[in-house]
Scaffold this motif. Structure first.
Motif, mmCIF file in Angstrom:
data_model
loop_
_atom_site.group_PDB
_atom_site.id
_atom_site.type_symbol
_atom_site.label_atom_id
_atom_site.label_comp_id
_atom_site.label_asym_id
_atom_site.label_seq_id
_atom_site.Cartn_x
_atom_site.Cartn_y
_atom_site.Cartn_z
ATOM 1 N N ILE A 132 -1.832 1.581 10.702
ATOM 2 C CA ILE A 132 -1.227 2.281 9.711
ATOM 3 C C ILE A 132 0.196 2.039 9.717
ATOM 4 O O ILE A 132 0.933 2.019 10.458
ATOM 5 C CB ILE A 132 -1.561 3.981 10.196
ATOM 6 C CG1 ILE A 132 -3.055 4.249 10.510
ATOM 7 C CG2 ILE A 132 -0.827 4.646 9.327
ATOM 8 C CD1 ILE A 132 -3.106 5.723 10.756
ATOM 9 N N ASP A 149 5.571 6.977 1.307
ATOM 10 C CA ASP A 149 5.502 8.232 1.257
ATOM 11 C C ASP A 149 6.145 9.239 2.100
ATOM 12 O O ASP A 149 6.620 10.332 1.798
ATOM 13 C CB ASP A 149 3.819 8.712 1.494
ATOM 14 C CG ASP A 149 3.446 8.337 3.097
ATOM 15 O OD1 ASP A 149 2.817 9.082 4.002
ATOM 16 O OD2 ASP A 149 3.878 7.413 3.498
ATOM 17 N N HIS A 185 -0.778 11.135 -0.782
ATOM 18 C CA HIS A 185 -0.777 12.774 -0.518
ATOM 19 C C HIS A 185 0.376 13.528 -1.127
ATOM 20 O O HIS A 185 0.329 14.445 -1.516
ATOM 21 C CB HIS A 185 -1.114 13.161 0.820
ATOM 22 C CG HIS A 185 0.144 12.696 1.717
ATOM 23 N ND1 HIS A 185 1.012 13.648 2.253
ATOM 24 C CD2 HIS A 185 0.440 11.530 2.479
ATOM 25 C CE1 HIS A 185 1.773 12.963 3.122
ATOM 26 N NE2 HIS A 185 1.693 11.875 3.021
ATOM 27 N N ARG A 188 0.763 -1.195 -0.020
ATOM 28 C CA ARG A 188 -0.095 -0.073 0.000
ATOM 29 C C ARG A 188 0.649 1.170 0.095
ATOM 30 O O ARG A 188 1.764 1.369 0.535
ATOM 31 C CB ARG A 188 -0.869 0.196 1.356
ATOM 32 C CG ARG A 188 -1.976 1.173 1.317
ATOM 33 C CD ARG A 188 -2.529 0.958 2.673
ATOM 34 N NE ARG A 188 -3.745 2.149 2.637
ATOM 35 C CZ ARG A 188 -4.640 2.296 3.711
ATOM 36 N NH1 ARG A 188 -4.492 1.422 4.629
ATOM 37 N NH2 ARG A 188 -5.454 2.975 3.675
ATOM 38 N N LYS A 236 -6.211 9.250 -1.883
ATOM 39 C CA LYS A 236 -5.800 8.711 -0.303
ATOM 40 C C LYS A 236 -4.844 7.926 -0.338
ATOM 41 O O LYS A 236 -3.665 8.326 0.155
ATOM 42 C CB LYS A 236 -7.254 8.137 0.190
ATOM 43 C CG LYS A 236 -8.297 9.242 0.423
ATOM 44 C CD LYS A 236 -8.204 10.510 1.011
ATOM 45 C CE LYS A 236 -9.406 11.421 0.931
ATOM 46 N NZ LYS A 236 -9.036 12.773 1.861
ATOM 47 N N SER A 237 -5.042 6.599 -0.727
ATOM 48 C CA SER A 237 -4.174 5.525 -0.647
ATOM 49 C C SER A 237 -4.448 4.483 -1.857
ATOM 50 O O SER A 237 -5.465 4.174 -2.170
ATOM 51 C CB SER A 237 -3.953 4.859 0.745
ATOM 52 O OG SER A 237 -4.955 4.119 0.920
ATOM 53 N N TYR A 279 0.400 5.606 0.470
ATOM 54 C CA TYR A 279 -0.275 6.608 0.823
ATOM 55 C C TYR A 279 0.040 7.751 -0.346
ATOM 56 O O TYR A 279 1.224 7.995 -0.512
ATOM 57 C CB TYR A 279 -0.101 7.238 1.979
ATOM 58 C CG TYR A 279 -0.962 6.334 3.164
ATOM 59 C CD1 TYR A 279 -2.197 6.552 3.556
ATOM 60 C CD2 TYR A 279 -0.109 5.219 3.649
ATOM 61 C CE1 TYR A 279 -2.654 5.693 4.643
ATOM 62 C CE2 TYR A 279 -0.869 4.325 4.335
ATOM 63 C CZ TYR A 279 -1.938 4.642 4.934
ATOM 64 O OH TYR A 279 -2.787 3.830 5.792
ATOM 65 N N ARG A 333 3.316 3.017 6.802
ATOM 66 C CA ARG A 333 3.480 3.945 6.107
ATOM 67 C C ARG A 333 4.979 3.812 5.979
ATOM 68 O O ARG A 333 5.849 4.081 6.906
ATOM 69 C CB ARG A 333 2.813 5.192 6.368
ATOM 70 C CG ARG A 333 1.279 5.545 6.252
ATOM 71 C CD ARG A 333 1.019 6.788 6.807
ATOM 72 N NE ARG A 333 1.292 7.872 6.051
ATOM 73 C CZ ARG A 333 1.026 9.272 6.210
ATOM 74 N NH1 ARG A 333 0.033 9.438 7.252
ATOM 75 N NH2 ARG A 333 1.379 10.099 5.554
#
Length: 329
Positions: free
Chosen positions: A311, A316, A53, A49, A98-99, A51, A313
């Motif tokens: 979450i 990103d 942004h 995944r 968003k993702s 993200y 991440r």
């Protein structure tokens, strides 16, 4: 190797290639990227995944161009035992920007083309041995008998930060700051994925689980949906590995064969297995200094990953650290 560059980037992953693209396109700098793999992306492993942004600012055209698999609409969090489970399931109708899920190798290849189009030079299959340090300043890199010089060196070599260690700029990683992740890619038809996960076209799911997947040791498991495959895996904090009563690769198989997971993987074909270390301790996984005279550390080498259980991440964070603001060297 008498050529001199403004910037040398060690590592052709998301952090290194984005740094090269931004410096070459917006700063007009002469940039060299050195990647030890067969090509950028060939060594990259992650959960599944991303993200998005940061991409809105760095690559505004990515929605139409980038190899996105599915936009994440649904999220699941599951606490599991061997034969029971409790799940929280939620979704959002705004699925864009968003993702999303993606194959990181494909995404890095896209970033590679962006960096080259901006004017950066990409050289693969060259392992960097160490940084060249003169009078306390990093002035370039050493690869075998060759030396290449630059005003600034960006070290984005990944979690196995051997260049920093050999150069005396980072200690060896300790088990307390990293985890071992192992994952499988299971092929299923797009129609099957949509039906089993209750998804529409191009909509995806991000699913995390804890408890039984790691035999109740710190860590967790994940499932991400791609267009015609799902990725599933287990992440175990390395410092607790000695308490494990089974090999990590067996944990992945146990997770796949769990009654809850078996429902969504039934009839699938195993396409790929991979494993990789990942930073999990935040700032404690970082080198003593993230920058110094003539160098900057980015990406996994800098410990840039957020792991809060629900979450996770990393990509990103790698982009954001090197993407802006640009200032003259």
């Amino acid at each position: 190797m008498g050529v001199r560059f403004d910037v040398i980037v060690v590592g052709g992953g998301p952090a290194g290639l984005t740094a090269a693209q931004q410096l070459a396109s917006k700063g007009g700098f002469k940039v060299l990227v050195i990647e030890r793999g067969k090509k950028p992306g060939s060594k990259n492993v992650y959960g599944g995944r991303i993200y998005a942004h940061v991409l809105d600012k760095l690559y505004p055209e990515y929605v139409k161009e980038a190899p996105v698999e599915r936009w994440v609409r649904r999220e699941r969090i599951t606490m599991m035992t061997e034969d029971t489970w409790t799940t929280v399931d939620f979704e959002t109708m705004n699925i864009e920007h968003k993702s999303f899920t993606a194959y990181l190798t494909n995404f890095v290849e896209w970033l590679d083309k962006k960096a080259e189009s901006a004017g950066a030079i990409i050289v693969s299959e060259i392992p960097v041995d160490s940084l060249i340090i003169k009078d306390g300043k990093v002035v370039g890199i050493r690869a075998g008998n060759d030396e290449v010089y630059a005003d600034v060196t960006i070290v984005a070599e990944g979690i196995n930060r051997l260049v920093l260690e050999r150069s005396g700029l980072a200690p060896k990683l300790s088990p307390e700051v990293v985890a071992l992740g192992a994952k499988e890619v299971i092929k299923l038809s797009r129609e099957t994925i949509n039906e089993r996960f209750n998804l529409d076209e191009d909509e995806g799911m991000a699913w995390v689980a804890a408890g039984f997947p790691t035999h109740y040791l710190p860590g967790g498991a994940f499932i991400y949906t791609n267009k015609d495959a799902i990725t599933l895996g287990v992440v175990l904090y390395l410092s607790y590995g000695y308490q494990l009563d089974t090999p990590v690769h067996d944990l992945v198989e146990e997770f796949r064969l769990h009654p809850m997971v078996k429902r969504v993987t039934k009839g699938g074909q195993l396409l790929e297995y991979s494993a990789h270390l990942t930073p999990v301790a935040g700032i404690n996984a970082a080198p003593p200094k993230l920058y110094g005279n003539g160098y900057l550390v980015a990406g996994d080498a800098a410990g840039f990953l957020l792991h809060l259980g629900i979450i996770i991440r990393g990509v990103d964070f790698a982009w954001r650290a090197v993407g802006w603001p640009l200032r003259p060297l």
